[in-house]
Design an enzyme around this catalytic site. Structure first.
Site, short mmCIF file in Angstrom:
data_model
loop_
_atom_site.label_atom_id
_atom_site.label_comp_id
_atom_site.label_asym_id
_atom_site.label_seq_id
_atom_site.Cartn_x
_atom_site.Cartn_y
_atom_site.Cartn_z
N ARG A 197 34.38 -8.50 -9.15
CA ARG A 197 34.75 -7.37 -8.31
C ARG A 197 36.06 -6.74 -8.80
O ARG A 197 36.47 -5.71 -8.30
CB ARG A 197 34.98 -7.80 -6.86
CG ARG A 197 33.75 -8.25 -6.09
CD ARG A 197 32.88 -7.08 -5.71
NE ARG A 197 32.53 -6.92 -4.33
CZ ARG A 197 31.46 -7.41 -3.72
NH1 ARG A 197 30.62 -8.18 -4.36
NH2 ARG A 197 31.21 -7.12 -2.46
N ARG A 219 24.06 -7.31 9.28
CA ARG A 219 25.28 -7.97 8.80
C ARG A 219 26.49 -7.42 9.55
O ARG A 219 26.57 -6.21 9.79
CB ARG A 219 25.45 -7.72 7.30
CG ARG A 219 24.69 -8.71 6.44
CD ARG A 219 24.72 -8.40 4.98
NE ARG A 219 26.03 -8.05 4.45
CZ ARG A 219 26.27 -7.82 3.16
NH1 ARG A 219 25.29 -7.93 2.28
NH2 ARG A 219 27.47 -7.49 2.74
N ARG A 243 20.53 -1.25 7.55
CA ARG A 243 19.97 -2.44 6.86
C ARG A 243 19.75 -3.60 7.83
O ARG A 243 20.57 -3.88 8.69
CB ARG A 243 20.93 -2.87 5.75
CG ARG A 243 20.51 -4.15 5.07
CD ARG A 243 21.17 -4.36 3.74
NE ARG A 243 22.59 -4.63 3.82
CZ ARG A 243 23.36 -4.89 2.76
NH1 ARG A 243 22.83 -4.85 1.55
NH2 ARG A 243 24.63 -5.14 2.90
N LYS A 275 22.29 -3.34 -5.37
CA LYS A 275 22.48 -4.48 -6.29
C LYS A 275 21.61 -5.67 -5.88
O LYS A 275 20.93 -6.25 -6.70
CB LYS A 275 23.95 -4.94 -6.29
CG LYS A 275 24.93 -3.97 -6.91
CD LYS A 275 26.28 -4.62 -7.11
CE LYS A 275 26.94 -5.10 -5.83
NZ LYS A 275 27.25 -4.06 -4.85
N ARG A 334 34.84 -1.08 2.69
CA ARG A 334 34.29 -1.76 1.50
C ARG A 334 34.18 -0.78 0.33
O ARG A 334 34.45 -1.16 -0.82
CB ARG A 334 32.91 -2.35 1.83
CG ARG A 334 33.00 -3.59 2.71
CD ARG A 334 31.71 -3.86 3.47
NE ARG A 334 30.58 -4.18 2.64
CZ ARG A 334 29.31 -4.07 3.04
NH1 ARG A 334 29.02 -3.62 4.25
NH2 ARG A 334 28.34 -4.39 2.24
P1 AMP Z 1 28.19 -8.39 -0.90
O1 AMP Z 1 27.09 -9.19 -0.30
O2 AMP Z 1 28.22 -8.45 -2.41
O3 AMP Z 1 28.25 -6.98 -0.33
O4 AMP Z 1 29.57 -9.09 -0.43
C1 AMP Z 1 29.90 -9.19 0.93
C2 AMP Z 1 31.35 -9.57 1.06
O5 AMP Z 1 31.56 -10.86 0.46
C3 AMP Z 1 32.34 -8.65 0.37
O6 AMP Z 1 32.68 -7.51 1.17
C4 AMP Z 1 33.52 -9.59 0.17
O7 AMP Z 1 34.21 -9.80 1.39
C5 AMP Z 1 32.84 -10.90 -0.17
N1 AMP Z 1 32.64 -11.06 -1.62
C6 AMP Z 1 31.44 -11.10 -2.29
N2 AMP Z 1 31.64 -11.26 -3.61
C7 AMP Z 1 32.98 -11.31 -3.80
C8 AMP Z 1 33.82 -11.42 -4.93
N3 AMP Z 1 33.32 -11.51 -6.17
N4 AMP Z 1 35.17 -11.45 -4.74
C9 AMP Z 1 35.69 -11.37 -3.51
N5 AMP Z 1 34.97 -11.22 -2.39
C10 AMP Z 1 33.62 -11.19 -2.52
#
Ligand code: AMP
Length: 216
Positions: free
Chosen positions: A88, A160, A127, A13, A171
């Site tokens: 989400r 990360r 990554r 994404k 996740r």
């Molecule tokens: P990502 O970078 O999209 O993989 O997001 C990393 C982490 O940020 C996720 O595992 C969640 O802990 C948090 N996060 C990101 N976007 C959201 C969202 N829309 N709602 C809740 N938690 C989020």
């Protein structure tokens, strides 16, 4: 064009959203990136979010939603955006519709990026991310020219804290638990387009650009 990207962590994404945003001249809005900036800056939001993120859990809706509403107040979203990482769950999808309706806007297209679990785990566990410009590399698939140094800006590369196999699996489980209703919601609204994102990033991007052009 207002585009939302759905897909499990590791489906690409972030990579696709960045490229698509560049191609279409639209801002890339990543809730994960905004949260990570807050964690790095040790803001109130960052302090609240850190533990959830490190455990691979969703940050509570009210925190993320407030953060997103603030982002949507910036003028660059008026011609469209590429939204990555939000919604989400169904409640976030409805909040998003509400925010956009107040701005007299609607989502134009939702991409569902689909990818197999072994590919996801291989991608995420290797990554590397640049602390300075956010560019992504991979230990074996796309190593930087110089170890731990970003090819683009010379920034430091890091892994990360949520990109370890145990947290990746958590996740993925969180994603699977929420995604089917979300997909159905956008399918029922006639907005969903599926893309297989297991292949090379350039090929996936080409397909997405083609699909965007069919919607214009
Ligand atoms: P990502 O970078 O999209 O993989 O997001 C990393 C982490 O940020 C996720 O595992 C969640 O802990 C948090 N996060 C990101 N976007 C959201 C969202 N829309 N709602 C809740 N938690 C989020």
């Amino acid at each position: 064009m207002r585009i939302v990207l759905l897909g499990p962590p590791g489906a690409g994404k972030g990579t696709q959203a960045k490229q698509l945003a560049r191609k279409l001249g639209l801002p890339h809005i990543s809730t994960g990136d905004i949260l990570r900036q807050n964690v790095a800056g040790d803001t109130f939001l960052g302090k609240e979010a850190r533990d959830y993120m490190n455990k691979g859990l969703l940050v509570p809706d009210e925190l993320v939603t407030k953060m997103l509403s603030e982002r949507f107040k910036q003028p660059d979203v008026k011609n469209g955006f590429i939204l990555d990482g939000y919604p989400r769950n169904l409640s976030q999808a409805k909040v998003l519709d509400g925010i956009l309706a107040r701005m007299k806007m609607k989502i134009g297209l939702v991409f569902d990026l689909d990818c197999s679990e072994p590919v996801i785990i291989q991608r995420l566990s290797g990554r590397l991310v640049c602390r300075k410009c956010g560019a992504n590399f991979h230990k074996t698939n796309m190593p930087p020219k110089k170890e731990n140094v970003c090819d683009n800006c010379g920034g430091e590369l890091y892994q990360r804290p949520d990109d370890n196999v145990e947290t990746i699996k958590k996740r993925l489980a969180v994603y699977k638990n929420e995604v089917s209703v979300l997909i159905k919601y956008y399918e029922d609204n006639g907005l969903l387009l599926r893309v297989n994102s297991g292949g090379r990033a350039e090929v996936v991007l080409e397909e997405m650009v083609r699909l965007v052009s069919t919607k214009k």
